[in-house]
Scaffold this motif. Structure first.
Motif: not given
Length: 360
Positions: A175-191
């Protein structure tokens, strides 16, 4: 050679010599019969932008940098959560390794118990009593056997619990890995959005002449001055009399020492800062950890009225909490404004105040 031929030859040689002389660098001669050429019309100079145009540009830049600030907050939040989830995954992995070692140990103990029982023949207690030469010795041994059986049951129960824990750790890690990947995507999008908004703003500013940039800076100063004047004229300072705590003073001292350092989105120092990077580091220097972003600072910290604020409190700006500054007293604050600017002191009311929060 006839006179006509000599005449043509002489004329040709004269023209060749003239062409050679005229072609020599640094030598110029007037043509014997100058041909009048039309005077070129000078290109019209670009018309300086009017004050109305510059005001429209100022508002456009304000919007672009505001959107960049919102995206920066999203990036910072995703970055913070990514770090948290990475730490949690590492912790879970450690728990899984330790749990597997514990399970292996329990399995070894259970196997040893099973082998001991096998070597004892596996006879029921009643049969052992009948075959025993000394019933009293048997009864003592039977008590130990019952203790051993209870211990074995406890061992098996602990094995089940350990196995269940391992399975839960694995589910949590997934579950944490799934959240980690989602936040990595959010981070890239925000950047990507931050970069786009800042590039658009820089393009607008780069199209201005030097004199226009100076006038634009004056318009920005004037807008901030008018907002601060209106804020002060409301009488708000009449009711502000709070004194800084020891931690608040340390936070103000830290922020003051950063004056003149450049803004950089996503930065937490020591050489560059964004707005919430400055405030979070100021309070970290005071010994108090606070959320990383202005929006989370607004959500999680205790709120106080503007009239009750004291030096060290955080002023949250804009309806979406996209900017934050550190109040230093006397109606002033320190903040990292935006790209292209440095950490500076400004009027606390120079931007729309959403509210005030208190870290300590």
């Amino acid at each position: 050679m006839g006179s006509g031929v000599r005449s043509l030859t002489t004329t040709a040689m004269a023209l060749a010599c003239a062409a050679t002389i005229l072609a020599a660098p640094g030598v110029a001669y007037a043509a014997p019969t100058p041909t009048p050429t039309p005077t070129p019309t000078p290109a019209p100079a670009s018309t300086p932008a009017s004050n109305a145009d510059l005001e429209a540009i100022r508002k456009k830049l304000e919007t672009l940098y505001h959107d960049a600030a919102v995206a920066t907050d999203a990036y910072n939040l995703a970055e913070e959560r990514t770090e948290e989830q990475s730490t949690q995954i590492v912790g879970l992995a450690r728990e899984i390794v330790e749990g597997k070692a514990r399970l292996d140990e329990l399995k070894h103990r259970a196997g040893a118990a099973a082998r001991a029982q096998y070597r004892g023949g596996g006879l029921p207690d009643e049969a052992k009593l009948v075959l025993s030469d000394d019933p009293r010795e048997f009864l003592d041994g039977a008590g130990r056997v019952r203790q051993g059986q209870q211990a074995t049951k406890g061992l098996l129960a602990e094995m089940r619990r350990t196995q269940d824990d391992l399975e839960q750790y694995a589910r949590d890690a997934a579950a944490q890995w799934k959240k980690l990947e989602a936040n990595r995507e959010a981070k890239a999008k925000a950047k990507k959005k931050v970069t786009k908004q800042i590039a658009a703003a820089e393009k607008v500013e780069s199209a201005l002449a030097k004199e226009e940039k100076q006038r634009l800076a004056k318009l920005e100063q004037q807008a901030a001055y008018e907002a601060q004047t209106n804020w002060l004229s409301s009488g708000v300072l009449d009711d502000i009399s709070g004194k800084a705590t020891t931690q608040g003073k340390k936070a103000v001292e830290y922020a003051t020492a950063q004056i003149g350092k450049p803004y950089q989105w996503g930065a937490e120092g020591p050489n560059t800062f964004d707005c919430s990077g400055l405030t979070s580091q100021a309070w970290a220097a005071a010994g108090q950890g606070i959320p990383r972003t202005s929006q989370e600072q607004w959500k999680q910290l205790d709120r106080v009225s503007v009239e009750a604020m004291r030096p060290g409190d955080l002023i949250i700006y804009n309806s979406d909490a996209s900017h934050v500054a550190l109040y230093i007293g006397d109606g002033a604050m320190i903040h990292a404004p935006r790209p292209g600017r440095t950490v500076t002191i400004a009027g606390a009311g120079s931007m729309p105040i959403l509210g005030v929060v208190r870290p300590d």
